[in-house]
Every structure is written in C-alpha cells, then in structure tokens.
Write an enzyme that holds these catalytic residues in place. Structure first.
Site, short mmCIF file in Angstrom:
data_model
loop_
_atom_site.label_atom_id
_atom_site.label_comp_id
_atom_site.label_asym_id
_atom_site.label_seq_id
_atom_site.Cartn_x
_atom_site.Cartn_y
_atom_site.Cartn_z
N ARG A 38 -0.65 19.19 0.06
CA ARG A 38 -1.62 19.62 -0.95
C ARG A 38 -2.59 20.64 -0.37
O ARG A 38 -3.01 20.52 0.78
CB ARG A 38 -2.39 18.41 -1.48
CG ARG A 38 -1.58 17.55 -2.45
CD ARG A 38 -2.23 16.20 -2.68
NE ARG A 38 -1.82 15.24 -1.68
CZ ARG A 38 -2.32 14.02 -1.54
NH1 ARG A 38 -3.27 13.62 -2.36
NH2 ARG A 38 -1.89 13.21 -0.61
N ARG A 63 -2.44 -1.58 -3.76
CA ARG A 63 -3.34 -0.44 -3.78
C ARG A 63 -2.90 0.48 -4.91
O ARG A 63 -1.73 0.87 -4.99
CB ARG A 63 -3.26 0.31 -2.45
CG ARG A 63 -4.05 1.62 -2.45
CD ARG A 63 -3.45 2.62 -1.49
NE ARG A 63 -4.20 3.87 -1.49
CZ ARG A 63 -3.70 5.01 -1.02
NH1 ARG A 63 -2.48 5.06 -0.55
NH2 ARG A 63 -4.43 6.12 -1.04
N HIS A 97 -9.07 7.02 -1.65
CA HIS A 97 -9.07 6.36 -0.34
C HIS A 97 -10.27 5.41 -0.22
O HIS A 97 -10.78 5.16 0.88
CB HIS A 97 -9.11 7.38 0.81
CG HIS A 97 -7.93 8.28 0.87
ND1 HIS A 97 -8.05 9.64 1.09
CD2 HIS A 97 -6.60 8.04 0.72
CE1 HIS A 97 -6.85 10.21 1.08
NE2 HIS A 97 -5.96 9.24 0.85
N ASN A 110 0.86 -1.19 0.00
CA ASN A 110 0.00 0.00 0.00
C ASN A 110 0.89 1.23 0.00
O ASN A 110 1.35 1.69 1.04
CB ASN A 110 -0.92 -0.02 1.22
CG ASN A 110 -1.87 1.16 1.29
OD1 ASN A 110 -1.74 2.13 0.54
ND2 ASN A 110 -2.82 1.10 2.20
N GLU A 125 -6.72 -1.01 5.26
CA GLU A 125 -6.81 -1.12 3.81
C GLU A 125 -6.16 -2.41 3.32
O GLU A 125 -6.62 -3.01 2.34
CB GLU A 125 -6.12 0.09 3.17
CG GLU A 125 -6.81 1.41 3.44
CD GLU A 125 -6.00 2.60 2.98
OE1 GLU A 125 -6.38 3.21 1.98
OE2 GLU A 125 -4.98 2.89 3.63
#
Length: 394
Positions: free
Chosen positions: A238, A90, A179, A7, A381
């Site tokens: 960001r 991922r 996500h 991931n 995840e």
C-alpha cells in the site's frame, strides 16, 4: 476455558490457543506469505516446533491448514473441536457500528461484509476466518474484537476530514484508525514498564501493514491510518499518503480505470511497487548487495515514519517514549536505526549496540542519556483479544 485466537492480516494468519483466565499458552503459530508459492506454516507447542513451506493461495486454505494441525493425531493439542469454547477473531474495520468486543451474529457478519469495501485486504479474510471457525467449531462462541475500537477516543478535531459536514454526519466518513489491539497492548506495556502516571507515547506498528498512534495517558488521540487501512506510512503493498489528485490524473489522462487504480494503490504499491519485492527481509538483503531501489525504498520508509514522529510530538506537546512493534518493528534493527537517526532534537538517541541485540522480550534500545525512551515491545494482539473475549463471555 480454551480460547482459540485467529488474527488474519493482509498476507498472514496468526493463531494461538490459550487457556483462560490463566493466560496459559497451549500452542501458537503463523501462516505467512499467503498467496505465494513458498508460503510458510509455523506451529509451536511445548514439545513441537514445526515449519512447513508449501503453496497456500488463500486465507481459507491457510485456516484449513491451522485446523488440521490442531487436530493432528501426533502433533495436535486437541482431540476434538468441542474442547474449544470460544474463538476470538481480530476484525479490522468496524466503522461506527462497533466500539466494543462483540458476540458474532448474522447481523455482525453482514456489517463486517459491508465494511469490506473499506478494508479490502483485511475484512474479507477476517470474515473467512469466522465462517471457517463456525464450520469447524460449531459449539464455540465466536467473538469479534475490532481494530478500530481503541481509536474511538480520537477527538473530533483529529478524526474529521476537511470535506462537507454531511459526509461526516450522514455517512460516517472520518478517521477510524486500525491495529488498535496492537497499539493498545504495547502502550499499556510501555506505561507499566516506565511506571508513568501521566504519559505521552508514540507507538509504531510496522509489518506488512503499518501505522502509528499518538497515545496520551493510555488513550489514542491520533493515528496514521484513516477511513481505510490505506494511508499514512509506506506499507508492503500500500502506498500510504498520496496526493488524491494523482488518482484523477491516472483516470483522466493515463486511461486507468478506477478498479485498476484501487488495485495499484492497495496491492501493487508500497515497498512492492518501489522494489518489486514485498517482504522486508528480501529488500534488506538486496539493499546490502547494493540494489539502489531497495536502498532508496528503505530510506523512504523511515523518512515517512520520522515525519509522523515530528507531527505527534507537536500535537502531544512532548514525548516520553516511542515504541517499535510488529514483525518489522520488532526484528529490523536497520529500520529502527534509519528512523531514529538525527532525531536528537526531540531527545531521541539510539544505542547502536542495544539496537542490534536480538530478544523476544520488552527492551530499551536508547542511550542512557536519551531523554526519550526507545522501546521494542513484542506485540501480542492474540493475548489482548483473548482477554477481551474472556471478559465478554464471562
């Protein structure tokens, strides 16, 4: 069946080796602060708990470190790479090309590369993970699970931008959302925990990258990230939401090039731009010492989350629970406190004592009188990717 999960985030790589379908965790780890002089490799098995601080300048170098520790004669968990039958990856951006878990082929890798322009902090690292895994685990099936897949249920009224229709119809310019594996995992956990037949949940994924989702009956109906993983909440580097006219002002009046603007908004803005620091732990530590920029940045961060909570309560016409997850959401009691302050109009009331408690388990941090449940759910995840990869190869 042993499945290795990779991931890759914008500045980190999580990994787990699992035995499926028993969901037995063999080992796990995290490479964080990639690109820094003090990058950290964490690695844990039943008998080993290792942490190394070293220079890791790229995702490729980080992936090599992971393979080395898995094969280590003393601390590793596999004797040779053939023991791993599947590697699940991922992948952040799948555009309209992928709505399901996919066996990786040459064509799939080409598409992932094409979408790198839309997820420049993620898809290149995702693809690097695939290439390195193919090199080291040549006999394993490589499987991609896309962040965008969970958000395929967002209705047209929410995913279309108010721009000429041809850009949506011919070029696929729309809200994709990201996500997805995290939002899917924690929303399912929340529904199970609360024993809800019908549910309206806001999931809040806060890490170096941040996003929120409005989830009705287990289906995403809106999300804060859009065409790329750049808008919405304030993130590590960001900017999140910004007036697009600022870009033209920077180019036309301040002599920025488009490449410089792109770099600034994706790699030099957010919490880094506001404080000079990217890691929230450093920012919170300096805020406690009275650093005004850090205090203001934390307040701005929480304020942006509050705005999206209000918007999602409106579009869902109600709210059963909010869920905090990911590195910051799970570990920063301060951010959770700042977000939940003065939201009693929605029936959101935080219990300060519960909020300060440390735990790696799903927990409620709301007061007993709160109409809305406030949950902290550690995301996994990797487990979600392992389950989807196992289902595909089976």
């Amino acid at each position: 069946m042993k499945i290795l999960i990779i991931n890759s985030g914008s500045s980190s790589i999580k990994f787990q080796l699992m035995d499926m379908p028993s969901e037995t965790l063999i080992c796990s780890g995290l490479v964080e602060r990639i690109g820094h002089e003090d990058a950290i490799l964490n690695y844990k098995t039943k008998n080993v708990n290792l942490q190394k601080v070293e220079v890791i300048r790229s995702h490729k170098q980080g992936l090599h470190k992971i393979v080395d520790v898995l094969l280590d004669a003393d601390q590793g968990v596999i004797a040779n790479t053939d023991e791993i039958e599947v590697v699940g990856h991922r992948v952040v951006h799948g555009g309209n090309s992928f709505s399901n878990t996919t066996l990786i082929t040459t064509e799939v890798k080409t598409k992932i590369q094409e979408y790198a322009a839309l997820a420049p902090l993620h898809n290149p690292g995702n693809l690097e993970g695939i290439l390195v895994a193919e090199e080291f685990f040549a006999r394993a099936k490589q499987i991609a699970v896309f962040d965008t897949a969970f958000h395929q249920t967002i209705p047209e009224k929410a995913k279309k931008y108010a721009i000429p229709n041809t850009l949506y119809e011919d070029h696929g310019i729309q809200v994709y959302g990201f996500h997805g594996t995290s939002h899917q995992y924690v929303s399912e956990k929340a529904i199970t925990h609360l024993k809800l037949q019908a549910s309206k949940i806001i999931t809040i994924h806060l890490g170096n990258g941040c996003s929120m989702a409005a989830v009705v009956d287990g289906r995403s109906i809106d999300t804060s990230l859009g065409f790329t993983p750049s808008n919405g909440l304030i993130m590590g580097t960001r900017s999140g939401d910004i007036d697009h006219a600022i870009i033209f002002h920077l180019v036309n009046n301040l002599n920025f090039t488009l490449d410089e603007v792109n770099t600034m908004l994706t790699k030099e803005s957010g919490m880094l731009g506001l404080t000079g620091r990217m890691d929230l732990r450093d920012i919170e530590a300096n805020a406690e010492k009275g650093d005004r920029n850090c205090i203001l940045a934390l307040t701005m961060n929480a304020y942006r989350v509050k705005k999206y909570i209000g918007a999602y309560v409106a579009v869902m016409n109600g709210l059963d629970a909010i869920v905090f997850t990911a590195g910051i959401g799970e570990n920063s009691s301060n951010i959770r406190k700042l977000v939940c302050e003065d939201l009693n109009v929605f029936g959101i009331e935080l219990d300060k004592t519960r909020n300060e408690m440390k735990s790696n388990e799903l927990r409620e941090i709301n007061t007993t009188s709160s109409k809305v449940k406030i949950l902290v759910i550690p995301t996994n995840e990797e487990l979600e990717i392992a389950k989807q990869a196992f289902e595909l190869v089976s």
